[in-house]
Design a protein around this motif. Structure first.
Motif, PDB file in Angstrom:
ATOM      1  N   ASP A 132     -14.405  -1.284  13.725  1.00 38.30           N
ATOM      2  CA  ASP A 132     -14.387  -0.027  14.019  1.00 38.30           C
ATOM      3  C   ASP A 132     -13.104   0.381  14.737  1.00 38.30           C
ATOM      4  O   ASP A 132     -12.998   1.653  15.137  1.00 38.30           O
ATOM      5  N   ARG A 133     -12.106  -0.110  14.589  1.00 42.21           N
ATOM      6  CA  ARG A 133     -10.611   0.355  14.882  1.00 42.21           C
ATOM      7  C   ARG A 133      -9.920   0.610  13.493  1.00 42.21           C
ATOM      8  O   ARG A 133     -10.063   0.130  12.466  1.00 42.21           O
ATOM      9  N   ARG A 134      -9.035   1.452  13.643  1.00 41.48           N
ATOM     10  CA  ARG A 134      -8.058   1.962  12.380  1.00 41.48           C
ATOM     11  C   ARG A 134      -7.257   0.896  12.192  1.00 41.48           C
ATOM     12  O   ARG A 134      -6.882  -0.056  12.977  1.00 41.48           O
ATOM     13  N   VAL A 135      -7.087   0.675  10.863  1.00 37.50           N
ATOM     14  CA  VAL A 135      -6.376  -0.414  10.353  1.00 37.50           C
ATOM     15  C   VAL A 135      -4.942  -0.470  10.689  1.00 37.50           C
ATOM     16  O   VAL A 135      -4.168  -1.402  11.086  1.00 37.50           O
ATOM     17  N   SER A 136      -4.438   0.902  11.093  1.00 37.02           N
ATOM     18  CA  SER A 136      -3.008   0.956  11.598  1.00 37.02           C
ATOM     19  C   SER A 136      -2.777   0.264  12.841  1.00 37.02           C
ATOM     20  O   SER A 136      -1.677  -0.231  13.160  1.00 37.02           O
ATOM     21  N   SER A 137      -3.877  -0.197  13.700  1.00 35.71           N
ATOM     22  CA  SER A 137      -3.896  -0.932  14.766  1.00 35.71           C
ATOM     23  C   SER A 137      -3.800  -2.468  14.601  1.00 35.71           C
ATOM     24  O   SER A 137      -3.809  -3.231  15.634  1.00 35.71           O
ATOM     25  N   TYR A 138      -4.079  -2.979  13.370  1.00 35.89           N
ATOM     26  CA  TYR A 138      -4.255  -4.397  13.005  1.00 35.89           C
ATOM     27  C   TYR A 138      -3.063  -5.059  12.866  1.00 35.89           C
ATOM     28  O   TYR A 138      -1.917  -4.410  12.607  1.00 35.89           O
ATOM     29  N   SER A 139      -2.978  -6.210  13.158  1.00 38.04           N
ATOM     30  CA  SER A 139      -1.873  -7.134  13.031  1.00 38.04           C
ATOM     31  C   SER A 139      -1.530  -7.489  11.542  1.00 38.04           C
ATOM     32  O   SER A 139      -2.455  -7.119  10.742  1.00 38.04           O
ATOM     33  N   GLY A 140      -0.420  -8.215  11.239  1.00 35.52           N
ATOM     34  CA  GLY A 140      -0.263  -8.418   9.764  1.00 35.52           C
ATOM     35  C   GLY A 140      -1.306  -9.329   9.220  1.00 35.52           C
ATOM     36  O   GLY A 140      -1.649  -9.137   8.138  1.00 35.52           O
ATOM     37  N   GLY A 141      -1.561 -10.235  10.117  1.00 36.27           N
ATOM     38  CA  GLY A 141      -2.846 -11.177   9.367  1.00 36.27           C
ATOM     39  C   GLY A 141      -4.105 -10.559   9.373  1.00 36.27           C
ATOM     40  O   GLY A 141      -4.852 -10.866   8.212  1.00 36.27           O
ATOM     41  N   MET A 142      -4.404  -9.573  10.230  1.00 35.58           N
ATOM     42  CA  MET A 142      -5.778  -9.025  10.126  1.00 35.58           C
ATOM     43  C   MET A 142      -5.805  -8.002   9.061  1.00 35.58           C
ATOM     44  O   MET A 142      -6.637  -7.944   8.190  1.00 35.58           O
ATOM     45  N   ARG A 143      -4.699  -7.377   8.695  1.00 38.18           N
ATOM     46  CA  ARG A 143      -4.461  -6.483   7.524  1.00 38.18           C
ATOM     47  C   ARG A 143      -4.650  -7.326   5.954  1.00 38.18           C
ATOM     48  O   ARG A 143      -5.147  -6.676   5.148  1.00 38.18           O
ATOM     49  N   ARG A 144      -3.860  -8.584   6.010  1.00 37.69           N
ATOM     50  CA  ARG A 144      -3.963  -9.311   4.937  1.00 37.69           C
ATOM     51  C   ARG A 144      -5.387  -9.721   4.559  1.00 37.69           C
ATOM     52  O   ARG A 144      -6.054  -9.809   3.493  1.00 37.69           O
ATOM     53  N   ARG A 145      -6.046 -10.328   5.841  1.00 35.97           N
ATOM     54  CA  ARG A 145      -7.350 -10.776   5.769  1.00 35.97           C
ATOM     55  C   ARG A 145      -8.482  -9.656   5.149  1.00 35.97           C
ATOM     56  O   ARG A 145      -9.126  -9.773   4.132  1.00 35.97           O
ATOM     57  N   LEU A 146      -8.234  -8.386   5.806  1.00 34.48           N
ATOM     58  CA  LEU A 146      -9.012  -7.239   5.091  1.00 34.48           C
ATOM     59  C   LEU A 146      -8.601  -6.833   3.663  1.00 34.48           C
ATOM     60  O   LEU A 146      -9.450  -6.740   2.956  1.00 34.48           O
ATOM     61  N   ASP A 147      -7.541  -7.107   3.367  1.00 36.41           N
ATOM     62  CA  ASP A 147      -6.818  -6.930   1.778  1.00 36.41           C
ATOM     63  C   ASP A 147      -7.669  -7.786   1.036  1.00 36.41           C
ATOM     64  O   ASP A 147      -8.129  -7.412   0.008  1.00 36.41           O
ATOM     65  N   ILE A 148      -7.687  -9.008   1.450  1.00 35.77           N
ATOM     66  CA  ILE A 148      -8.389 -10.017   0.410  1.00 35.77           C
ATOM     67  C   ILE A 148      -9.926  -9.639   0.494  1.00 35.77           C
ATOM     68  O   ILE A 148     -10.234  -9.818  -0.532  1.00 35.77           O
ATOM     69  N   ALA A 149     -10.471  -9.617   1.529  1.00 33.75           N
ATOM     70  CA  ALA A 149     -11.923  -9.146   1.725  1.00 33.75           C
ATOM     71  C   ALA A 149     -12.278  -7.848   0.621  1.00 33.75           C
ATOM     72  O   ALA A 149     -13.092  -7.982   0.016  1.00 33.75           O
ATOM     73  N   LEU A 150     -11.378  -6.964   0.659  1.00 34.39           N
ATOM     74  CA  LEU A 150     -11.517  -6.020  -0.403  1.00 34.39           C
ATOM     75  C   LEU A 150     -11.527  -6.318  -1.780  1.00 34.39           C
ATOM     76  O   LEU A 150     -12.167  -5.753  -2.493  1.00 34.39           O
ATOM     77  N   SER A 151     -10.542  -7.257  -2.111  1.00 34.41           N
ATOM     78  CA  SER A 151     -10.378  -7.720  -3.465  1.00 34.41           C
ATOM     79  C   SER A 151     -11.592  -8.591  -3.730  1.00 34.41           C
ATOM     80  O   SER A 151     -11.966  -8.702  -4.924  1.00 34.41           O
ATOM     81  N   LEU A 152     -12.502  -8.836  -2.895  1.00 34.93           N
ATOM     82  CA  LEU A 152     -13.615 -10.026  -3.316  1.00 34.93           C
ATOM     83  C   LEU A 152     -14.978  -9.078  -3.312  1.00 34.93           C
ATOM     84  O   LEU A 152     -16.007  -9.664  -3.501  1.00 34.93           O
ATOM     85  N   ILE A 153     -15.042  -7.543  -2.951  1.00 34.65           N
ATOM     86  CA  ILE A 153     -16.208  -7.272  -3.201  1.00 34.65           C
ATOM     87  C   ILE A 153     -16.383  -6.914  -4.710  1.00 34.65           C
ATOM     88  O   ILE A 153     -15.831  -6.780  -5.468  1.00 34.65           O
ATOM     89  N   GLY A 154     -17.589  -7.333  -4.906  1.00 32.73           N
ATOM     90  CA  GLY A 154     -18.378  -7.449  -6.370  1.00 32.73           C
ATOM     91  C   GLY A 154     -17.948  -8.792  -6.954  1.00 32.73           C
ATOM     92  O   GLY A 154     -18.384  -9.125  -8.165  1.00 32.73           O
ATOM     93  N   ASN A 155     -17.640  -9.927  -6.055  1.00 34.46           N
ATOM     94  CA  ASN A 155     -17.944 -11.392  -6.231  1.00 34.46           C
ATOM     95  C   ASN A 155     -16.732 -11.385  -7.727  1.00 34.46           C
ATOM     96  O   ASN A 155     -17.358 -12.165  -8.654  1.00 34.46           O
ATOM     97  N   PRO A 156     -15.580 -11.251  -7.858  1.00 31.23           N
ATOM     98  CA  PRO A 156     -14.782 -11.651  -8.962  1.00 31.23           C
ATOM     99  C   PRO A 156     -14.807 -13.326  -8.795  1.00 31.23           C
ATOM    100  O   PRO A 156     -14.828 -13.952  -7.882  1.00 31.23           O
ATOM    101  N   GLN A 157     -14.747 -13.770 -10.290  1.00 32.03           N
ATOM    102  CA  GLN A 157     -14.813 -15.011 -10.503  1.00 32.03           C
ATOM    103  C   GLN A 157     -13.321 -15.627 -10.229  1.00 32.03           C
ATOM    104  O   GLN A 157     -13.041 -16.789  -9.632  1.00 32.03           O
ATOM    105  N   ILE A 158     -12.254 -14.812 -10.257  1.00 30.42           N
ATOM    106  CA  ILE A 158     -10.909 -15.268 -10.344  1.00 30.42           C
ATOM    107  C   ILE A 158     -10.108 -14.084  -9.518  1.00 30.42           C
ATOM    108  O   ILE A 158     -10.187 -13.208  -9.554  1.00 30.42           O
TER     109      ILE A 158
END
Length: 256
Positions: A132-158
């Protein structure tokens, strides 16, 4: 003997030019289901062009690419349903919180229970405390983890990861590596482009070296090591690093 059913990605004779510049000159490779495949090359080698073609964002001039059994050129909609892409820079909304980013993408994909999906992803990627923190306060590693999490919504196979750790410090890079390893362990096929040799060495089941528009060597790390001259017996036998293999192979090609 491997069957066609074990292949997530099959690329043959891929070519692409921009005006007079031929970026891809006939690229061939295959990726096994549930594996991590690293496309390794210097800046300008054509890695991002390959990913854009496979992700249906760019049309090739020649050659074929089959993703999850579907031809990229003739069945792009089917391909898009099977894949997700994370580019070099985190595509997150900095004004929103981590949770809001995830809920938004789940809603855009018309999925049921977007809040539950968001909670599951936050837990899976170690972001629950920062949810519940704004992403602007995230570290680079946290942003990248969130970015990958966003990519995986919907369970892509690849999942295509185009230089996913560019600009990250060593600690954040290791965080992302752990995430990628877990994805492959859970059955997701990962195609990773990188210019970081250590990244390919740490993560990849198979590695292909892209140089001046063609694949000049490919295989597992032990197979690539066999292409390197025999280890010298000094005080101890020293195995070549992937960096030494890469430079030797690229150097041989340039010396022709």
């Amino acid at each position: 003997m491997q069957t066609e059913q074990t292949k997530s990605i099959q690329v043959k004779g891929l070519q692409k030019s921009y005006k007079q510049l031929q970026v891809l000159k006939g690229v061939d490779f295959e990726v096994e289901k549930g594996s991590i495949f690293a496309l390794l090359g210097s800046n300008g080698a054509g890695k991002t062009t390959v990913v854009k073609i496979l992700a249906t964002l760019l049309k090739s001039d020649a050659g074929t690419a089959i993703i999850h059994g579907f031809d990229v050129a003739s069945k792009p909609d089917h391909v898009r349903q099977a894949i997700s892409l994370t580019g070099q820079f985190a595509a997150v909304d900095e004004i929103l919180t981590g949770r809001e980013n995830l809920i938004m993408i789940a809603k855009l994909r018309y999925l049921e229970n977007p809040r539950q999906i968001a909670d599951d992803m936050l837990q899976r990627f170690g972001l629950t405390e920062a949810a519940d923190r704004r992403v602007s306060s995230y570290s680079g590693g946290m942003r990248r983890r969130l970015d990958i999490a966003l990519s995986l919504i919907g369970n892509p196979q690849i999942l295509f990861l185009d230089e996913p750790t560019t600009g990250l410090d060593p600690e954040a890079r290791i965080e992302v590596w752990k995430v990628v390893k877990k994805l492959a362990d859970s059955g997701t096929t990962v195609l990773l482009t990188t210019q970081y040799l250590e990244e390919a060495e740490q993560l990849a089941d198979n590695i292909a070296i892209l140089h001046e528009g063609t694949i000049i060597a490919s295989g597992t790390l032990p197979e690539l090591k066999k292409l390197f001259p025999s280890a010298k017996a000094e005080y101890v036998e020293k195995q070549p690093t992937l960096e030494e293999i890469f430079l030797a192979i690229v150097g041989k090609k340039e010396g022709k």
